[in-house]
Design an enzyme around this catalytic site. Structure first.
Site, mmCIF file in Angstrom:
data_model
loop_
_atom_site.group_PDB
_atom_site.id
_atom_site.type_symbol
_atom_site.label_atom_id
_atom_site.label_comp_id
_atom_site.label_asym_id
_atom_site.label_seq_id
_atom_site.Cartn_x
_atom_site.Cartn_y
_atom_site.Cartn_z
ATOM 1 N N GLU A 22 0.786 -1.265 -0.057
ATOM 2 C CA GLU A 22 0.020 -0.051 0.063
ATOM 3 C C GLU A 22 1.076 1.249 0.170
ATOM 4 O OE1 GLU A 22 -3.954 -0.560 2.425
ATOM 5 O OE2 GLU A 22 -2.223 -1.334 3.658
ATOM 6 N N TYR A 54 -13.154 27.470 1.252
ATOM 7 C CA TYR A 54 -13.206 25.846 0.924
ATOM 8 C C TYR A 54 -12.182 25.274 -0.174
ATOM 9 C CZ TYR A 54 -16.769 26.902 -2.132
ATOM 10 O OH TYR A 54 -17.855 27.379 -3.221
ATOM 11 N N GLU A 74 -7.324 6.381 10.465
ATOM 12 C CA GLU A 74 -7.717 7.181 11.625
ATOM 13 C C GLU A 74 -6.808 8.182 11.706
ATOM 14 O OE1 GLU A 74 -9.397 2.779 12.492
ATOM 15 O OE2 GLU A 74 -7.673 4.008 11.457
ATOM 16 N N LYS A 100 -11.729 4.503 2.471
ATOM 17 C CA LYS A 100 -10.256 3.917 1.591
ATOM 18 C C LYS A 100 -11.281 2.934 0.755
ATOM 19 C CE LYS A 100 -6.094 1.502 2.702
ATOM 20 N NZ LYS A 100 -5.528 1.068 3.944
#
Length: 118
Positions: A22, A54, A74, A100
């Site tokens: 990954e 934004y 997290e 994910k």
């Protein structure tokens, strides 16, 4: 009830994850935001200075996902939330949801997501 700016579907390619492949190959992450702040002044002034930019928030999220590495989404969500609070001190609360899509789990083709409120 708090006013809220919602940003959905910020997509960025990063190299985070628990597994070495990954971190080497990378993958797509999708981030959604809820940014709470008082929007009364902006709604009457019609001036960007009276609200959160934004575009700057989106750029910040993309830079974190693309340039930093995390083992866990997290931790990625926490970093994004903390940096957004630093970007604009007028934010009273921030919700960050990191998706994910298709994590490398045998037989799983869905999406895993975490949500943090700060």
């Amino acid at each position: 009830m708090a006013d809220c700016i919602r940003v959905r579907g910020i997509t960025a390619y990063g190299h985070s994850g628990v597994f070495a492949e990954e971190r080497q190959l990378g993958q797509r992450f999708i981030v959604d935001l809820d940014l709470q702040m008082d929007l009364k002044e902006a709604s009457t002034s019609d001036n960007l200075d009276d609200t959160l930019d934004y575009a700057a928030a989106i750029a910040l999220v993309r830079s974190i996902v693309e340039q930093e590495q995390f083992a866990l989404i997290e931790a990625m969500a926490e970093r994004i939330a903390c940096r957004l609070r630093q970007l604009d001190k007028r934010l009273s609360a921030v919700r960050v949801e990191v998706h994910k899509p298709q994590p490398p789990l045998a037989g799983f083709t869905g999406t895993v997501a975490v949500e943090v409120w700060r």
